[in-house]
Structure formats: structure tokens, C-alpha cells
Scaffold this active site. Structure first.
Site, PDB file in Angstrom:
ATOM      1  N   HIS A  18       0.847  -1.204   0.000  1.00 19.68           N
ATOM      2  CA  HIS A  18       0.000   0.000   0.000  1.00 19.68           C
ATOM      3  C   HIS A  18       0.883   1.255   0.000  1.00 19.68           C
ATOM      4  O   HIS A  18       0.608   2.219  -0.713  1.00 19.68           O
ATOM      5  CB  HIS A  18      -0.890   0.036   1.250  1.00 19.68           C
ATOM      6  CG  HIS A  18      -1.921  -1.041   1.321  1.00 19.68           C
ATOM      7  ND1 HIS A  18      -1.860  -2.073   2.225  1.00 19.68           N
ATOM      8  CD2 HIS A  18      -3.065  -1.258   0.611  1.00 19.68           C
ATOM      9  CE1 HIS A  18      -2.908  -2.868   2.081  1.00 19.68           C
ATOM     10  NE2 HIS A  18      -3.655  -2.402   1.106  1.00 19.68           N
ATOM     11  N   GLY A  53      -3.242  -1.542  -7.463  1.00 14.35           N
ATOM     12  CA  GLY A  53      -2.120  -2.473  -7.545  1.00 14.35           C
ATOM     13  C   GLY A  53      -2.362  -3.586  -8.556  1.00 14.35           C
ATOM     14  O   GLY A  53      -3.475  -4.102  -8.675  1.00 14.35           O
TER      15      GLY A  53
HETATM   16  P1  AMP Z   1      -6.754  -3.695  -0.412  1.00 13.79           P
HETATM   17  O1  AMP Z   1      -6.565  -2.896   0.829  1.00 13.79           O
HETATM   18  O2  AMP Z   1      -6.327  -5.125  -0.294  1.00 13.79           O
HETATM   19  O3  AMP Z   1      -8.117  -3.499  -1.031  1.00 13.79           O
HETATM   20  O4  AMP Z   1      -5.737  -3.088  -1.477  1.00 13.79           O
HETATM   21  C1  AMP Z   1      -5.746  -1.724  -1.794  1.00 13.79           C
HETATM   22  C2  AMP Z   1      -4.883  -1.511  -3.012  1.00 13.79           C
HETATM   23  O5  AMP Z   1      -3.547  -1.937  -2.720  1.00 13.79           O
HETATM   24  C3  AMP Z   1      -5.350  -2.325  -4.228  1.00 13.79           C
HETATM   25  O6  AMP Z   1      -5.247  -1.508  -5.392  1.00 13.79           O
HETATM   26  C4  AMP Z   1      -4.366  -3.466  -4.259  1.00 13.79           C
HETATM   27  O7  AMP Z   1      -4.163  -4.002  -5.545  1.00 13.79           O
HETATM   28  C5  AMP Z   1      -3.107  -2.788  -3.746  1.00 13.79           C
HETATM   29  N1  AMP Z   1      -2.152  -3.772  -3.230  1.00 13.79           N
HETATM   30  C6  AMP Z   1      -2.391  -4.747  -2.311  1.00 13.79           C
HETATM   31  N2  AMP Z   1      -1.279  -5.494  -2.129  1.00 13.79           N
HETATM   32  C7  AMP Z   1      -0.322  -4.986  -2.944  1.00 13.79           C
HETATM   33  C8  AMP Z   1       1.034  -5.320  -3.234  1.00 13.79           C
HETATM   34  N3  AMP Z   1       1.632  -6.346  -2.641  1.00 13.79           N
HETATM   35  N4  AMP Z   1       1.708  -4.561  -4.129  1.00 13.79           N
HETATM   36  C9  AMP Z   1       1.097  -3.527  -4.758  1.00 13.79           C
HETATM   37  N5  AMP Z   1      -0.181  -3.152  -4.531  1.00 13.79           N
HETATM   38  C10 AMP Z   1      -0.887  -3.869  -3.654  1.00 13.79           C
END
Ligand code: AMP
Length: 284
Positions: free
Chosen positions: A34, A147
Site C-alpha cells: 500500500h 495495484g
Molecule cells: P486492499 O486494501 O487489499 O483493497 O488493497 C488496496 C490496493 O492496494 C489495491 O489496489 C491493491 O491491488 C493494492 N495492493 C495490495 N497489495 C499490494 C502489493 N503487494 N503490491 C502492490 N499493490 C498492492
């Protein structure tokens, strides 16, 4: 840094905020993956622009009450990371404030959402497209960062903004990994010690397939067969899907052609924890 919990206030604040206004939606439980999105947002916004991060555990995108209840919510720690990365505004509404109790409209994508995670998590992407449509209306960002770790989500979001003419540019950020290759995820902390020890095999298996493609193998069935067995043999594992698809349309592929943008997708449960990952197999 401002913390806003009310829907009317975020709308007001974002109407007045400087542009570029770069938005990063999250569900909280922040990690370095994040943080890399926040840094990209900060650099896109520049000194004068504004970075808005939502920390919202969206109940609509969970199709299991247990999964929702187990999702970590370390809000104080998340706030510290946002502050450290130069975020200007955190939007942290309650579900009750965000969704009217008698709300009766959802936004649904009906093609890309049917496969991969959409097949095993019915309603998940409807929850994602609904929350994002509302967020985009409230925040009116110039850019939003997503991401590549959640590749299917990324292509669905691109379809959402194209089909509903939402004036935001979708920016993709590369997947951040632990040193052993495991894709960073809020779910990783739920892994037991022994599950965490085998988890890097997921990315290693994806890389082995990529190496086979680089060595000239083009037949999808052959590429997947042995690799799938390796995943299935991991202790406590249950493979949800392991597939090669065209990366924009998510159409299945039988062969990797020079012109096809192929991507390998995996979802696997280690014990009770479901992990996803993907890598490009393009041979361009
Ligand atoms: P989430 O909180 O899981 O909904 O993720 C929020 C954002 O962070 C989304 O756009 C995900 O794709 C991105 N994200 C989560 N894990 C990673 C990672 N390891 N590398 C890059 N982006 C990430």
C-alpha cells in the site's frame, strides 16, 4: 493530514481540494505494498496537489461473514503509515454512514467479473464496482492508483470508468513482494508459521512457468500441468484456480502467441487463508 469520517464532509473537502487529486482506495491493514501506492500517488499529485486515501472495510465485497470478521483493522497503525507517506486526507467512513440502510442500487460489471475470483467469490466484484463508483463520485479524483497484485480488479476498474464515463485516469502500480517473493497482502499475517514457510512456493511456481515460456513452451495445458501439481502438493493447500488468460479481456488461452498479452493467475488457500497472485507471460 486530515481524517474525515463523514460522507458529506469528504465531498466538500474534495470539491475544494487542489488538483491533481490522486485517490488510493484501500481496506486498511496497510503494508508496504500500500505504501508504494501512496508514494506513487504523492509523486503524481506533486507538492501542490492532494492525495486522498480511503480506509474502508467494504462489507459488500466480502461474500463470507467470517472472512469479514477476521479482516484486521489496525487503524492507529494505518494512520501512522499514511502520515509517514505524505497522505493529505484519510477517508474512513463507517459502513452505516457510507450505505443508506435502504439503498437499492448496485453497480455491476457482467463479463470480466464472471471468471477467476468472480467465479469463486460471487458478488465480490459487484461490491468493488459499487464502492468505487460511490468513492469516485464523492472524491472526484483526477487519478486513482490500483495495484497489479489484484489484476482482475484493475481491468474491471478500467472497464467501469470507460463504460460509465467516469473522468478519472486509472494508474497501475507493480506488485510489491517480500524478499522471498511472496506478494505482500493484508492476509499474510493470518498465515501460521508453517503456512508462511511454504507460501513463497506460490511465486516460485509462477516464475517456473514464466521460465518455461521463455524457453519456448507455448502450450497452455502443458505449462500448467506439472506446476499445478506442485501447488496441489503444498501442505494444507487447496488450489482455487490456476489459469493463463489474455490480460485485458481475461479470455482463456490455449496457446501463448507472440501477439497475445498472456498472464498467469493463481488463487490458493493455505489452511483458511486465500492468497492470490499473477505474473505476465508476454513473449513480446
Ligand atoms: P486492499 O486494501 O487489499 O483493497 O488493497 C488496496 C490496493 O492496494 C489495491 O489496489 C491493491 O491491488 C493494492 N495492493 C495490495 N497489495 C499490494 C502489493 N503487494 N503490491 C502492490 N499493490 C498492492
Amino acid at each position: 493530514m486530515r481524517l474525515i469520517e463523514q460522507v458529506a464532509l469528504i465531498q466538500q473537502a474534495c470539491q475544494k481540494a487542489a488538483r491533481p487529486l490522486v485517490f488510493v482506495p484501500t481496506m486498511g491493514a496497510l503494508h508496504e505494498g500500500h505504501a508504494s501506492l501512496f508514494r506513487q500517488a504523492r509523486s503524481l499529485a506533486g507538492k501542490e496537489g492532494c492525495v486522498v486515501v480511503s480506509l474502508f472495510l467494504n462489507p459488500k465485497q466480502f461474500n463470507s461473514a467470517q472472512d469479514l470478521a477476521l479482516y484486521p483493522q489496525p487503524f492507529e497503525k494505518d494512520k501512522i503509515m499514511c502520515e509517514r507517506e505524505g497522505v493529505d486526507v484519510i477517508f474512513h467512513p463507517s459502513a452505516a454512514a457510507f450505505y443508506a440502510p435502504d439503498h437499492s442500487i448496485d453497480v455491476e460489471e457482467v463479463q470480466l467479473s464472471r471468471v477467476l475470483c468472480g467465479a469463486s467469490r460471487p458478488g465480490h466484484f459487484k461490491g468493488v464496482t459499487t464502492v468505487l463508483t460511490k468513492m469516485f463520485h464523492l472524491i472526484m479524483p483526477t487519478q486513482a492508483v490500483f495495484g497489479e497484485k489484484d489484476w482482475q480488479q484493475l481491468v474491471i476498474v478500467r472497464r467501469l470508468v470507460r463504460d460509465l464515463n467516469i473522468p478519472v485516469t486509472v494508474i497501475a502500480a507493480p506488485t510489491l513482494r517480500e524478499e522471498d517473493g511472496l506478494a505482500m497482502s493484508s492476509r499474510n499475517e493470518r498465515l501460521s508459521q508453517s503456512e508462511r514457510a511454504v507460501a513463497p512456493m506460490i511465486y516460485q511456481t509462477l516464475e517456473q512457468v514464466r521460465e518455461q515460456v521463455q524457453a519456448g513452451e507455448r502450450k497452455v495445458a502443458l505449462l500448467l500441468e506439472a506446476a499445478r501439481k506442485r501447488l496441489e502438493s503444498l501442505p494444507g493447500s487447496c488450489v482455487d484456480y490456476f489459469e493463463i488468460r489474455e490480460e485485458e479481456t481475461l479470455a482463456p488461452l490455449e496457446e501463448i502467441l507472440e501477439c497475445s498479452k498472456a498472464r498467469l493467475f493463481v488463487a490458493i488457500k493455505l489452511g483458511e487463508t486465500r492468497l492470490i497472485d499473477n505474473i505476465s507471460l508476454s513473449v513480446l
